[in-house]
Design an enzyme around this catalytic site. Structure first.
Site, PDB file in Angstrom:
ATOM      1  N   ASP A 110       0.907  -1.427  -0.052  1.00 16.66           N
ATOM      2  CA  ASP A 110       0.232  -0.066   0.140  1.00 16.66           C
ATOM      3  C   ASP A 110       0.825   1.288   0.279  1.00 16.66           C
ATOM      4  O   ASP A 110       0.432   2.481   0.727  1.00 16.66           O
ATOM      5  CB  ASP A 110      -1.192   0.287   1.131  1.00 16.66           C
ATOM      6  CG  ASP A 110      -0.039  -0.002   2.361  1.00 16.66           C
ATOM      7  OD1 ASP A 110      -0.987   0.963   3.597  1.00 16.66           O
ATOM      8  OD2 ASP A 110       0.765  -0.636   3.028  1.00 16.66           O
ATOM      9  N   ASP A 162       6.524   1.538   1.856  1.00 19.43           N
ATOM     10  CA  ASP A 162       6.662   0.601   1.039  1.00 19.43           C
ATOM     11  C   ASP A 162       7.002   0.994  -0.025  1.00 19.43           C
ATOM     12  O   ASP A 162       8.020  -0.599  -0.928  1.00 19.43           O
ATOM     13  CB  ASP A 162       5.024   0.311   0.104  1.00 19.43           C
ATOM     14  CG  ASP A 162       4.102  -0.249   1.878  1.00 19.43           C
ATOM     15  OD1 ASP A 162       3.453   0.546   2.466  1.00 19.43           O
ATOM     16  OD2 ASP A 162       3.155  -0.560   1.761  1.00 19.43           O
ATOM     17  N   ASN A 180      -2.339   3.247   3.802  1.00 17.73           N
ATOM     18  CA  ASN A 180      -1.975   3.742   3.490  1.00 17.73           C
ATOM     19  C   ASN A 180      -2.486   4.602   2.765  1.00 17.73           C
ATOM     20  O   ASN A 180      -3.213   6.350   3.608  1.00 17.73           O
ATOM     21  CB  ASN A 180      -0.512   3.996   3.151  1.00 17.73           C
ATOM     22  CG  ASN A 180       0.318   2.980   3.991  1.00 17.73           C
ATOM     23  OD1 ASN A 180       0.681   3.103   5.054  1.00 17.73           O
ATOM     24  ND2 ASN A 180       1.148   2.814   3.370  1.00 17.73           N
ATOM     25  N   THR A 183       2.619  -5.905   2.614  1.00 11.60           N
ATOM     26  CA  THR A 183       3.424  -5.119   3.441  1.00 11.60           C
ATOM     27  C   THR A 183       2.170  -4.218   3.959  1.00 11.60           C
ATOM     28  O   THR A 183       2.514  -2.561   4.806  1.00 11.60           O
ATOM     29  CB  THR A 183       5.105  -4.151   2.950  1.00 11.60           C
ATOM     30  OG1 THR A 183       4.055  -3.963   1.990  1.00 11.60           O
ATOM     31  CG2 THR A 183       5.952  -5.448   2.666  1.00 11.60           C
ATOM     32  N   PHE A 188      -1.079  -0.532  12.185  1.00 10.40           N
ATOM     33  CA  PHE A 188      -1.945  -0.130  11.427  1.00 10.40           C
ATOM     34  C   PHE A 188      -3.024  -1.058  10.185  1.00 10.40           C
ATOM     35  O   PHE A 188      -3.814  -1.092  10.275  1.00 10.40           O
ATOM     36  CB  PHE A 188      -1.189   0.734  10.302  1.00 10.40           C
ATOM     37  CG  PHE A 188      -1.909   1.523   9.931  1.00 10.40           C
ATOM     38  CD1 PHE A 188      -1.861   0.918   8.244  1.00 10.40           C
ATOM     39  CD2 PHE A 188      -3.158   2.347   9.514  1.00 10.40           C
ATOM     40  CE1 PHE A 188      -2.811   1.845   7.505  1.00 10.40           C
ATOM     41  CE2 PHE A 188      -3.434   2.427   8.410  1.00 10.40           C
ATOM     42  CZ  PHE A 188      -4.096   2.775   7.426  1.00 10.40           C
ATOM     43  N   ASN A 189      -1.586  -2.103   9.769  1.00  9.21           N
ATOM     44  CA  ASN A 189      -2.011  -3.249   8.955  1.00  9.21           C
ATOM     45  C   ASN A 189      -3.273  -3.754   9.300  1.00  9.21           C
ATOM     46  O   ASN A 189      -4.390  -4.362   8.591  1.00  9.21           O
ATOM     47  CB  ASN A 189      -0.304  -3.773   8.433  1.00  9.21           C
ATOM     48  CG  ASN A 189       0.442  -3.013   7.472  1.00  9.21           C
ATOM     49  OD1 ASN A 189      -0.129  -2.188   6.788  1.00  9.21           O
ATOM     50  ND2 ASN A 189       1.943  -3.485   7.320  1.00  9.21           N
ATOM     51  N   HIS A 248       9.188   0.137   8.981  1.00  6.18           N
ATOM     52  CA  HIS A 248       9.564  -1.059   8.535  1.00  6.18           C
ATOM     53  C   HIS A 248       9.059  -2.167   7.451  1.00  6.18           C
ATOM     54  O   HIS A 248       9.019  -3.465   8.071  1.00  6.18           O
ATOM     55  CB  HIS A 248       7.085  -0.973   8.944  1.00  6.18           C
ATOM     56  CG  HIS A 248       6.876   0.332   9.593  1.00  6.18           C
ATOM     57  ND1 HIS A 248       6.871  -0.246  10.892  1.00  6.18           N
ATOM     58  CD2 HIS A 248       6.553   1.302  10.218  1.00  6.18           C
ATOM     59  CE1 HIS A 248       6.715   0.794  12.002  1.00  6.18           C
ATOM     60  NE2 HIS A 248       5.976   1.755  11.028  1.00  6.18           N
ATOM     61  N   ASP A 249       8.009  -1.577   6.057  1.00  5.46           N
ATOM     62  CA  ASP A 249       8.244  -2.668   5.160  1.00  5.46           C
ATOM     63  C   ASP A 249       9.640  -3.540   4.336  1.00  5.46           C
ATOM     64  O   ASP A 249       9.513  -4.355   4.233  1.00  5.46           O
ATOM     65  CB  ASP A 249       7.395  -2.375   4.148  1.00  5.46           C
ATOM     66  CG  ASP A 249       5.794  -1.775   4.754  1.00  5.46           C
ATOM     67  OD1 ASP A 249       5.471  -1.140   3.972  1.00  5.46           O
ATOM     68  OD2 ASP A 249       5.305  -2.052   5.328  1.00  5.46           O
TER      69      ASP A 249
HETATM   70  O1  RIB Z   1       2.629   0.445  10.856  1.00  2.87           O
HETATM   71  C1  RIB Z   1       3.570  -0.044   9.573  1.00  2.87           C
HETATM   72  C2  RIB Z   1       2.648  -0.241   8.983  1.00  2.87           C
HETATM   73  O2  RIB Z   1       1.923   0.330   8.272  1.00  2.87           O
HETATM   74  C3  RIB Z   1       3.556  -0.170   7.037  1.00  2.87           C
HETATM   75  O3  RIB Z   1       3.324  -1.304   6.001  1.00  2.87           O
HETATM   76  C4  RIB Z   1       3.369   1.077   6.343  1.00  2.87           C
HETATM   77  O4  RIB Z   1       3.361   1.223   4.945  1.00  2.87           O
HETATM   78  C5  RIB Z   1       1.241   1.071   6.912  1.00  2.87           C
HETATM   79  O5  RIB Z   1       0.988   0.281   5.523  1.00  2.87           O
HETATM   80 CA    CA Z   2       2.732  -0.262   3.983  1.00  2.00          CA
END
Ligand code: RIB
Ligand code: CA
Length: 315
Positions: free
Chosen positions: A11, A16, A40, A128, A170-171, A244-245
């Site tokens: 996303d 990403d 996102n 991701t 979040f994801n 993160h990703d």
């Molecule tokens: O919480 C972080 C994740 O949520 C990452 O993948 C960021 O790109 C969002 O998608």
């Molecule tokens: Ca992401």
């Protein structure tokens, strides 16, 4: 050396974008395609951003597919507060697309099913973003499990705070129902949650070091990180921002950089207070069969050494 065949479901999203660049650069990875999901930003924006990233890399040959614009049950929640209105805001120059560089006709779900059923060797799914596309693919054709080597996902939080609520990452928060379809699929799963991604932090020194590669991709990385850092510096009151990703791709390139433990994971779907919480039975108190390799440690120095080297290979 046999390359790992992967589908990157994402996303984009600043982090990403770095995951895409790392996958494109690595000689260990055969990127079969990029599938996009609402997360996102809206799906309209995430798919446009994927086109922009591949254009910047001069890799218009990488097929990009549109998946779901919303979670299985809940309405979409986006993260413009982190990634900006477009989902890929930077202060850098705008990226112009070639007229013929477009999203594939086939849906992301049909692409994932086609590739899993048609591949002569097992495929790695690398989500991701929210797990909606992965869940929909498994629901539409459960037999694809037989040809999925592993799902290496960015999401969740085992023993640390969430980032969209105190309980949830979040994801997973965006689509907890899809997350449980994945965690209960029986497929080999590795979870790159906030426990580990908050040990892989960019700061000005790292940004400037990678920018000194002085190629387009590394300068783009720096532009991305300058914008992306603003939210994290404000939230965490530090000049460090978790990347993160790219941990998902780095794990496939060299899993020795990471450490984790196979445990049982299940996701809260309905509670207003804890929706999206990954309930990780780290001590095995419920004596349930483990369904996920939860990664909690990373060698940050090795990660960024790899990232700098790989990004230097791009245009
Ligand atoms: O919480 C972080 C994740 O949520 C990452 O993948 C960021 O790109 C969002 O998608
Ligand atoms: Ca992401």
């Amino acid at each position: 050396m046999i390359k790992k065949k992967i589908i990157l479901d994402c996303d984009p999203g600043h982090d990403d974008a770095v995951a895409i660049m790392l996958a494109v650069a690595s000689n260990e990875i055969d990127l079969l395609g990029i599938t996009c999901v609402g997360g996102n930003a809206t799906l309209e924006n995430t798919k446009l951003n994927a086109l922009k990233i591949c254009s910047l890399l001069k890799r218009q040959d990488i097929p990009i597919y549109a998946g779901s614009d919303k979670p299985l049950i809940y309405d979409l929640v986006t993260a413009e507060h982190v990634h900006g209105k477009s989902g890929l805001d930077t202060d850098g120059d705008p990226i112009h697309l070639e007229p013929n560089h477009q999203i594939e006709e086939m849906s992301a779900i049909d692409f994932i099913i086609k590739e899993c059923n048609g591949s002569d060797e097992p495929i790695y799914l690398c989500p991701t973003g929210p797990l909606t596309n992965i869940a929909l693919s498994l629901q539409k054709d459960p037999s694809i499990k037989d040809n999925i080597k592993e799902i290496v996902l960015m999401g969740g939080a085992a023993m640390c705070l969430g980032n969209i609520t105190p309980a949830a990452e979040f994801n997973i928060y965006v689509d907890p129902h899809a997350a449980n379809v994945v965690f209960n699929s029986g497929i080999e799963i590795t979870m790159m949650g906030l426990d580990v991604t908050h040990k892989v932090n960019v700061n000005d020194e790292i940004i400037n070091s990678i920018k000194s590669n002085n190629n387009k991709a590394s300068i783009f990385f720096a532009d991305l990180m300058k914008f992306y850092s603003r939210f994290h510096r404000d939230l965490y009151k530090s000049n460090e921002s978790p990347l993160h990703d790219p941990c998902v791709i780095a794990y496939l390139i060299n899993n020795k950089i990471f450490k984790g433990k196979k445990v049982h994971v299940q996701v809260e779907e309905d509670s207003n207070l804890t929706r999206g919480e990954t309930v990780v039975d780290w001590l095995g108190v419920k004596k349930l069969k483990s369904n996920c390799n939860v990664i909690t440690e990373a060698d940050s120095e090795a990660f960024f050494k790899m990232l700098k080297k790989e990004l230097a290979k791009l245009n």
